[in-house]
Structures are given as C-alpha cells and as structure tokens.
Write a protein that holds these residues in place. Structure first.
Motif, PDB file in Angstrom:
ATOM      1  N   TYR A 139      40.348   1.096  53.805  1.00  0.00           N
ATOM      2  CA  TYR A 139      40.727   2.112  54.376  1.00  0.00           C
ATOM      3  C   TYR A 139      41.481   2.486  55.101  1.00  0.00           C
ATOM      4  O   TYR A 139      43.050   2.482  54.545  1.00  0.00           O
ATOM      5  N   ASP A 140      42.385   0.561  55.470  1.00  0.00           N
ATOM      6  CA  ASP A 140      43.200   0.567  57.220  1.00  0.00           C
ATOM      7  C   ASP A 140      44.379   0.211  56.136  1.00  0.00           C
ATOM      8  O   ASP A 140      45.364   0.995  55.971  1.00  0.00           O
ATOM      9  N   PRO A 189      34.837  -4.767  53.398  1.00  0.00           N
ATOM     10  CA  PRO A 189      34.413  -3.608  53.597  1.00  0.00           C
ATOM     11  C   PRO A 189      35.348  -2.344  53.814  1.00  0.00           C
ATOM     12  O   PRO A 189      36.146  -2.372  53.465  1.00  0.00           O
ATOM     13  N   PRO A 190      34.303  -1.658  53.607  1.00  0.00           N
ATOM     14  CA  PRO A 190      35.573  -0.098  53.738  1.00  0.00           C
ATOM     15  C   PRO A 190      36.452   0.034  55.248  1.00  0.00           C
ATOM     16  O   PRO A 190      37.478   0.796  54.290  1.00  0.00           O
ATOM     17  N   ASN A 191      36.687  -0.474  55.944  1.00  0.00           N
ATOM     18  CA  ASN A 191      36.872  -0.126  56.693  1.00  0.00           C
ATOM     19  C   ASN A 191      38.416  -1.018  56.499  1.00  0.00           C
ATOM     20  O   ASN A 191      39.733  -0.241  56.916  1.00  0.00           O
ATOM     21  N   GLU A 192      38.242  -2.183  56.438  1.00  0.00           N
ATOM     22  CA  GLU A 192      39.696  -2.801  55.385  1.00  0.00           C
ATOM     23  C   GLU A 192      40.057  -2.140  54.297  1.00  0.00           C
ATOM     24  O   GLU A 192      41.227  -2.523  54.015  1.00  0.00           O
ATOM     25  N   LYS A 220      45.711   3.403  54.633  1.00  0.00           N
ATOM     26  CA  LYS A 220      46.459   4.259  55.922  1.00  0.00           C
ATOM     27  C   LYS A 220      47.183   3.917  55.622  1.00  0.00           C
ATOM     28  O   LYS A 220      48.629   4.463  55.996  1.00  0.00           O
ATOM     29  N   ARG A 258      32.166   7.921  55.438  1.00  0.00           N
ATOM     30  CA  ARG A 258      33.233   8.090  56.894  1.00  0.00           C
ATOM     31  C   ARG A 258      35.256   8.087  56.259  1.00  0.00           C
ATOM     32  O   ARG A 258      35.876   8.542  57.370  1.00  0.00           O
ATOM     33  N   TYR A 259      35.271   7.876  55.265  1.00  0.00           N
ATOM     34  CA  TYR A 259      36.121   6.641  55.177  1.00  0.00           C
ATOM     35  C   TYR A 259      36.465   7.635  53.506  1.00  0.00           C
ATOM     36  O   TYR A 259      38.162   7.974  53.925  1.00  0.00           O
ATOM     37  N   GLU A 268      28.561   5.272  55.537  1.00  0.00           N
ATOM     38  CA  GLU A 268      29.653   3.935  56.094  1.00  0.00           C
ATOM     39  C   GLU A 268      29.999   3.737  55.023  1.00  0.00           C
ATOM     40  O   GLU A 268      31.925   3.888  55.834  1.00  0.00           O
ATOM     41  N   TYR A 269      30.852   4.804  53.998  1.00  0.00           N
ATOM     42  CA  TYR A 269      32.094   4.893  53.166  1.00  0.00           C
ATOM     43  C   TYR A 269      32.468   6.116  53.537  1.00  0.00           C
ATOM     44  O   TYR A 269      33.068   6.531  53.427  1.00  0.00           O
TER      45      TYR A 269
END
Length: 753
Positions: A663-664, A658-661, A667, A736-737, A733-734
């Motif tokens: 992204y984390d 997923p995009p949030n993982e 970062k 935003r990152y 969803e993507y």
C-alpha cells in the motif's frame, strides 16, 4: 547491376571482330602516321573507293545495349512486383490470423500486444489530437505515461515513425476517407517490408550478376518467414520499421564497395547510405548494437586490406553522423552518445589513421601479430572512450544490458531482477537447434554453409596473397640489388581484389551469426543475410566460370546456361518443398478472441475517471494506455534506470510482502487501481525460478518454489504469504487498504483506498 549481368556479353561482342576489320583499322592507323600503304588497298567499285561496311558490328553493339537495358528494366520491375506481393502476403496472413477487418476497434488495439501497443498509442494520440501542434506538445510534455513524472516521449522513445505517419494521415484528407487510422498504419508497415524484399533482391542481384538470384533470395526470405521476420504478428515493433532501413543500407554499401564505380555513383550511394543509416538509428533503440557489429566488420575489412581504407573511413563517418543527428532529434539522447559503437568508431578511425597505407616490413607472422595488436588497441580505446563519455554525461540507463550479458555468459553470478527477467525470456535464449534443422530441410542453410565456408577460405587466401605480395615489395625496397618483384605483387593482386564487397559481407555475416546463436530474437538480423548469400552462391557468374574452366569448359554461353539452370533447379525444388505449407497456412482462418481483456478495457473506459492511475504488469499497461488513455505507473519500454527501479517496487504485489508495504509503495506512486493477473500469480514455470513471482522472491532474498539446495543458504523464508494470492481471501488486514471492484476469469482490479 544490369551492367554486371551483361558485361560479359558486351565483351564477347567486341571480341568477335573478324580479322578483316582489324586489318582495316591497323592499316588505316599506319597510313595516317606514315603516309604510305603497307600492302593493302581497298577495292574500287564504279570508279569509287569502297570501304567495307561496319553495319553488322554497330548493330551488334546496339543489340547488346538494348539487351542490357531490357534486362535492367525487367529486373527492377520484377523486384518491385515481388516487393508488392510480399506486402500483400503479409497482410493476408495478418488478416487470416485475426480477421482484422471484421473485429471491433478495441480488439484490433488489444491485438497489438505488449510494447507494440505502447508504441501505437502515440500514433493514436497524435491522430486524435485537436491539432498537430497540440499533439506534438502533448508528446514532449507527457504527464500520463509515467504518473507524477513529466517526460519527453520523443526523447525517451523511438516514435518518430509514429509522428510522421500521424502527420501524413492528418494532413491528407483522401487518406482519411480511404482508410481508418489503424489500417493506414499497418499498411504503411507492410509497404516498408515490400521495400525490405526489394533490398534483399537487389543485393543478391549485384553480388551474382543475375536478377534470378534476387528471385531466389526473395523466395528463401518469404517462405522461411518464421525465421526471417515476425512483422505479421508484431506490426508496431521498432524492428518492423528499422530492418527495412538496415537492409536497404546493406544494398547500397554492397554497391559502394565495388571497385571502379564512378565518382558520381559513389556520391549517390553515400547519400542513400547516410539516409538509410539515419532512419535505422531513428527507428530502433537497439540499432547501436547492430551498428557496432557493422563497424567492427568494416574495420576488420580495412585492417585486412580487403576494402580500401578511404571507403571504410567514409562509412564509419556516416555512421557517426547518423548517430549524432538522431541524438539531436531526440533532444540529446544520452544512450546514443554513450553507446559502444560511437566510442568504437572514434577508436577505429584513430587506428586506421595510424596504420596508414604504407606497406610495413615483416613477414606474414609479423603482420598477423601487428593486426592483433591493432585490434586490442582499438578495443581498449573503445572501452576507455566509452567510460569517459558515460562519466562525463552521467549515463546509467544501459547498465541492465551489460548485467544481462555478463549473467548469460557466466561472467558474473548476478541476482539482479532485470538480468534475470531477460534470462528467463525465451527470446533472449540461445538459438534452438530446430531452427537449423528447419533451414536445412528447406535447402537454405546447406547452401549458405557452403558459400560462407568458401568465402572465408577465399578471404584467408586473399589475405595471405596480399601480405605475401607486400612482404615481397618491402624486401625489394630494402635491398637495392634485388630483382624487381613480379608485376602482380601489388596491394591489389589477390583473390578478392575485384570483389571487396564479398570480404565485408563474409565478415559481417559471421558476426551476425554469432549474435543470432547467442540471442535467439536477433536471428532476424542474420537469416536475411543467409538468404542473400545462399542465392548468390548458387548463381554467381565468376564462381561458375572458374568451376567450368577447371573442368575444361570455356564456353561463355555454357557458363550462363549452367548458372541459370542450377538456380532454376534450386528454386523449383525449394518451391516444391515450401508451397504446400504456404497454401495450407493461407487457408487457415482464425479470429481474434480475448473476451476477458476486452471486458477489462471496456470497464476501465466506462467506469473509471479519465485521470485515474493504473498499476499492473508492463505488458498489460501498454494495452491500458492504448485502449483507454488512462495514466500509468510503468510500461514496457525498459531503457530507463528510474523506470526499472519503479517497476521492481510496483511488482511487489507478486512477491511475499505484507499489505501495508504494498500500500505504501502504491500511494507513493499515486496509484488509484491495481490490476492483478492470475496468469502471472499462479503461472507454471517454464524453467526453475523463471516465474515473475519467483524473480521477485529471488530479488528480495526469499526462498522461491523449486530453489536448489545450494541456493537455500543464500535465501530466507518469507514471513508472509504471496500478496496476489492472500488478497483473494479479502481478510480485514487487506481490505483496509484495497477494495476489489472488478474481476473476471483472468483479471482482478483493486482500488487503492
């Protein structure tokens, strides 16, 4: 070398003394001791005693010396010329392939693909540094190569050759006026490969006794270049610097192992062996594995009593000194101390000390069993010492190599990303059969096969003779009433007693052949050996003398003519086969063309901050570092555990995450920009499960494209699609990152928000 070439000539001249001269010498000797004549009186002319003239004999001796000298000088001059022509030939091929002299600087740099560009970037960094001192400080306190991690590049990477070349370039103004930095660099590498050819030439010359064998070995090497070298298209790779040092070392070892060379020549040989060994280890991180095979071959030669133990001990000590010296230069590099070869040298030296030089009692079977026991003991000690050293210094950086080897040979079913990546790389696969067919058609492999079989048969015969002689000596010492053993029953009376270097080279060649068959990329270590031994076999004086003697021809002149004519015939046939292909290759003119990568590099350099941090494939980021000087999150030099773990995390953008993982992860690494390559995201698999996205899926435990039925039980379906594909849709969803800021047909660059 020249002495061996013409030694038979000198022997022949000294033997062709007529009975008249012998009679004079014998009578003079007798008269000196007994004060009277034995029946011969020299003639008296004009009232004076006249002794026969010895001018013709002296002239013959002087002629032999001059022939020796001329042959030696001509042979060396020819070696240097062929080395120079080889360097020019490589340069021509490189120029014809890329039109290197005419393309832009950024295109020249991009032509250094993957880790080649990574290594060259350090040379460029030092050349363009304000001063040598500041440049060296930047290398030892590097904050750009691995973001948020200060590393010592001189410790982590084998880049001392780049440092030396950069210092030479910055220090000599006439070089700066004559060549741009990149041309000085590549010409230096090509010059080293001229030395490489000289080393092969001299080795074949020493073995056979004729420089014509050196010419044949050179031709075999140069005109089989697709199997003997890849320097013309991977110039900055570590092996391009290291292999000339390895085969220079081999030439001096060949000379050093010859019997009856003077002490001063032994010392000079050892000095050059130490220097070339040191440079070999300094230039290549994988030198330790080559040295392991070399150390095993030396130990085997000594254990079989084919090579004097004291010489093997010295060579093993020189290996150890080279490793320790490089370890110090690389700021206590743990991988060198924890290398298998360092542990093997310690175990082998201990075992050779235990074996001693005394003949042990027992028959041939007993001796063979004792040999096996010693070998097993050394291997056990090697593993024990190696584990102890690694535990003491906390070394884990080389685990990926052993994982790959255990997976490759089916010892363990390892689903490890690093091991799978090596397995899927064709360069680390088994040697393809077409290589052997190609070498067969070009005569090299059939000649080598005959020679190596003959050498191994001679080695087995020599070991049998030696063990039989020692058994006879042991029995004679045990039984006081026994008749003395025959005069030739000694440690030195065997088939290879006068040629110990052949025993060592035969064993070494077999080890390298096994390595090349197992890992295709390492054929460049074995096939130069093949060229040298093939040329030696067709031109060897002693082989031809033995063969013609068996056939009833004992003429010295006939032996010389036969071996040189045979060599010339083989050379002529080989050139007839090879030259049309070589000329066609030289006439093929191409030009570097990679507009998408050029566009990407220009955009990065012009549109991003100098302190920007980039994430992408290891191969591409090497080019980013070289062409733009931007900071990296990872790179192709894979000999560090923390970097390997970091690379696997970063590569999740080619997995189903997923995009949030994603992204984390980035970062946490400080990434500013991600470069995605469609050639990776949508690659077609050469073999099932060998695309980079598939490797990520397997490592994550996800079902990959083409998974086998038995594998489905161990894998699960991913809950999301592949990141590099789904992000193209630019859904909220993507977005935003990540924000798309550059794209062309090959690359997409996303800014991490």
């Amino acid at each position: 070398m020249g002495r061996r070439d013409n030694g038979n000539g000198r022997k022949r001249n000294s033997a062709v003394t007529n009975g008249y001269h012998k009679h004079i010498n014998n009578n003079n000797h007798h008269h000196h001791h007994h004060g009277k004549s034995n029946g011969y009186e020299p003639p008296i002319r004009n009232g004076k005693t006249h002794f026969p003239s010895r001018t013709s004999k002296q002239n013959g001796h002087q002629s032999a010396i001059w022939t020796n000298y001329i042959s030696l000088v001509f042979g060396f001059a020819l070696a240097v010329y062929l080395g120079y022509r080889n360097a020019c030939y490589i340069n021509n091929l490189h120029e014809n392939r890329l039109w290197f002299s005419n393309i832009k600087e950024v295109e020249r740099e991009i032509s250094f693909r993957t880790e080649a560009g990574f290594y060259y970037s350090f040379y460029k960094q030092l050349v363009f540094a304000p001063s040598i001192t500041e440049g060296l400080h930047g290398l030892t306190h590097d904050n750009d190569t691995e973001n948020w991690r200060t590393i010592n590049a001189l410790e982590r990477f084998n880049i001392y050759q780049e440092v030396v070349l950069a210092i030479i370039y910055k220090s000599l103004s006439f070089i700066q006026k004559s060549y741009p930095p990149i041309f000085f660099y590549i010409y230096s590498v090509f010059a080293l490969h001229g030395l490489y050819l000289v080393a092969l030439y001299c080795t074949a010359w020493m073995l056979s006794g004729s420089w014509l064998a050196g010419v044949l070995a050179s031709a075999f090497y140069v005109f089989n270049k697709e199997d003997t070298t890849r320097v013309d298209y991977t110039i900055p790779l570590r092996e391009s610097f290291a292999l000339p040092m390895l085969f220079t070392q081999m030439a001096f070892i060949t000379y050093y192992l010859r019997p009856n060379i003077t002490v001063i020549r032994q010392r000079v040989s050892l000095a050059f062996i130490l220097l070339s060994s040191f440079l070999f280890v300094l230039f290549w991180q994988f030198a330790q594995f080559v040295f392991l095979l070399q150390a095993m071959a030396l130990y085997g030669s000594a254990s079989l009593q084919m090579v004097p133990t004291h010489k093997v001990v010295r060579l093993l000590l020189l290996q150890a000194i080279s490793i320790l010296a490089v370890c110090l230069l690389q700021f206590f590099n743990k991988m060198l101390l924890g290398s298998l070869v360092f542990s093997f040298i310690a175990a082998a030296l201990l075992d050779l000390q235990l074996q001693g030089n005394r003949p042990s009692p027992g028959g041939i079977l007993t001796r063979f069993i004792k040999l096996l026991v010693h070998v097993v003991l050394v291997l056990f000690l090697m593993v024990l010492i190696n584990m102890s050293i690694k535990f003491a210094i906390g070394l884990e950086a080389d685990q990926h190599i052993f994982k790959f080897l255990t997976a490759k040979f089916g010892i363990a079913n390892i689903r490890d990303f690093d091991a799978l990546m090596y397995q899927c790389n064709g360069a680390f696969g088994f040697l393809p059969i077409d290589t052997i067919w190609r070498l067969n058609w070009r005569l090299v492999f059939p000649l080598y096969s005959v020679v190596i079989v003959g050498l191994l048969a001679a080695l087995a015969t020599a070991v049998y003779q030696n063990w039989s002689n020692q058994a006879a000596l042991a029995r004679a010492k045990k039984d006081d009433d026994a008749t003395p053993p025959p005069p030739d029953a000694s440690d030195s009376a065997h088939l290879l007693s006068e040629r110990p270097e052949l025993a060592y080279l035969a064993i070494q060649s077999v080890f390298l052949a096994c390595l090349a068959v197992a890992i295709q990329r390492l054929k460049y270590l074995w096939l130069p050996h093949v060229c040298v031994l093939a040329a030696f076999g067709i031109c060897d004086y002693r082989t031809w003398r033995a063969l013609l003697t068996r056939l009833g021809f004992k003429s010295e002149t006939g032996v010389q003519i036969a071996r040189h004519v045979a060599t010339l015939i083989v050379l002529a046939v080989f050139l007839t086969i090879s030259l049309p292909r070589v000329y066609a290759e030289l006439e093929e003119l191409r030009e570097f063309y990679d507009p998408d990568t050029v566009e990407l590099m220009n955009w990065i350099r012009e549109q991003t901050p100098k302190a920007a941090v980039f994430s992408g494939s290891m191969q591409l980021l090497a080019g980013v570092k070289l062409c733009t000087g931007r900071k990296l999150t990872n790179h192709p030099h894979y000999e560090d555990k923390e970097l390997r773990e970091r690379t696997l995390q970063l590569y999740q953008y080619y997995g189903r995450q997923p995009p949030n993982e994603v992204y984390d992860i980035h970062k946490a690494m400080g990434t500013d920009y991600i470069i995605l390559e469609d050639s990776i995201c949508y690659a077609r698999a050469a073999a099932p499960g060998c695309r980079l996205p598939d490797l990520i899926d397997i490592t994550n435990g996800h079902v990959y494209n083409g998974a086998k039925a038995e594998e489905l039980k161990l894998l699960v379906e991913a809950k999301v699609g592949r990141f590099c594909d789904i992000i193209k849709r630019q859904t909220p969803e993507y977005m935003r990152y990540f924000h798309l800021i550059f794209h062309n047909k090959t690359f997409r660059v996303y800014k991490v928000l």
